[in-house]
Motif scaffolding. Structure first.
Motif, mmCIF file in Angstrom:
data_model
loop_
_atom_site.group_PDB
_atom_site.id
_atom_site.type_symbol
_atom_site.label_atom_id
_atom_site.label_comp_id
_atom_site.label_asym_id
_atom_site.label_seq_id
_atom_site.Cartn_x
_atom_site.Cartn_y
_atom_site.Cartn_z
ATOM 1 N N ILE A 128 -120.733 -13.156 22.228
ATOM 2 C CA ILE A 128 -121.314 -13.742 21.012
ATOM 3 C C ILE A 128 -120.477 -13.295 19.827
ATOM 4 O O ILE A 128 -120.039 -12.145 19.762
ATOM 5 C CB ILE A 128 -122.764 -13.241 20.803
ATOM 6 N N ARG A 129 -120.285 -14.218 18.878
ATOM 7 C CA ARG A 129 -119.637 -13.846 17.619
ATOM 8 C C ARG A 129 -120.304 -14.599 16.490
ATOM 9 O O ARG A 129 -120.526 -15.797 16.568
ATOM 10 C CB ARG A 129 -118.147 -14.182 17.624
ATOM 11 N N VAL A 130 -120.660 -13.872 15.435
ATOM 12 C CA VAL A 130 -121.088 -14.482 14.177
ATOM 13 C C VAL A 130 -120.179 -13.936 13.088
ATOM 14 O O VAL A 130 -119.798 -12.767 13.103
ATOM 15 C CB VAL A 130 -122.582 -14.226 13.847
ATOM 16 N N SER A 131 -119.801 -14.792 12.155
ATOM 17 C CA SER A 131 -118.783 -14.451 11.172
ATOM 18 C C SER A 131 -119.274 -13.552 10.047
ATOM 19 O O SER A 131 -118.507 -12.775 9.502
ATOM 20 C CB SER A 131 -118.201 -15.729 10.560
ATOM 21 N N THR A 132 -120.508 -13.688 9.672
ATOM 22 C CA THR A 132 -121.016 -12.884 8.556
ATOM 23 C C THR A 132 -122.257 -12.123 9.001
ATOM 24 O O THR A 132 -122.931 -12.507 9.958
ATOM 25 C CB THR A 132 -121.387 -13.761 7.340
#
Length: 183
Positions: free
Chosen positions: A7-11
Motif C-alpha cells: 500500500i502507498r498513500v502520498s500524503t
C-alpha cells in the motif's frame, strides 16, 4: 506461497483504508505500507523491505498499478524483478494477474509497448539533435563568456590580475575564467 500486499498513500492526510480493505478481501496475509511517501521517490522504505522479503512462489498484490512504481519504466522494472525472482503479481483494479498465462501475456504486452515508447523517444531525440547540429546549433548550456569577454579576460591576465579578480570583474565564476584560458 504467500499473498503479500503493498500500500502507498502520498500524503499523511490520505487514508490507506480503501487499499487495505481491498487487499484483505483478496487474501493478503502480510502487508507493507508506505504512508505519506510520494510515488516519485526511488527509495520507499516499505517497498524496499517487501522486495527484500518476497520469495519464489509469493504473489505481490496491489490495489492499483500506480501504487507500485514511480512511472511506467520503474513499474515495469519492478515487475521484471519480481518475475525474475519467481514472484507473481496482481493488481486488483486493473485485473492484472501474472500468476496465470493471460496475465503474463498482458504484462509482456505492456512491457513491449513501454520498450517501443522508450525506443521511439530515443530515436526522436537523436534525430532532433542531428537536425539542430545541421543548423549550427550545439546543445548544452550557453558559454558564460563571449569571445570579446574572453579577450578582455586575457588582457586582464597579462596585466597581472588573478583568476578570482578577473572573475569578479566579469561577473562569472573562477571556473569560467579557467575554462576560457584553457580554450
Amino acid at each position: 506461497m504467500a499473498n503479500i500486499g503493498y500500500i502507498r498513500v502520498s500524503t499523511t492526510e490520505q487514508t490507506p483504508a480503501l487499499q487495505a480493505d481491498a487487499l484483505s478481501a483478496a487474501g493478503v496475509t502480510k502487508l507493507y505500507s508506505d504512508l505519506g511517501v510520494s510515488g516519485s521517490l526511488a527509495s520507499r522504505p516499505q517497498l524496499d523491505a517487501m522486495l527484500e522479503n518476497v520469495r519464489d512462489g509469493d504473489v505481490v498484490v496491489v490495489w492499483k498499478l500506480d501504487r507500485l512504481g514511480r512511472n511506467t519504466r520503474h513499474t515495469l522494472t519492478l515487475l521484471a524483478l519480481l518475475a525474475d525472482r519467481g514472484v507473481g503479481f496482481r493488481s486488483l483494479t486493473e485485473g492484472l494477474d501474472s500468476t496465470g498465462s493471460m496475465g503474463r501475456a498482458m504484462i509482456t504486452v505492456v512491457r513491449a509497448f513501454a520498450e517501443l515508447e522508450r525506443g521511439t523517444i530515443r530515436e526522436r531525440t537523436v534525430a532532433g539533435l542531428a537536425a539542430a547540429r545541421a543548423r549550427g546549433r550545439v546543445g548544452g548550456r550557453p558559454r558564460a563568456l563571449s569571445p570579446a569577454k574572453i579577450e578582455f579576460a586575457k588582457s586582464l591576465r597579462l596585466k597581472g590580475l588573478g583568476a578570482q579578480a578577473i572573475a569578479a570583474e566579469l561577473g562569472v565564476s573562477r571556473a569560467s575564467v579557467y575554462r576560457a584560458f584553457a580554450d
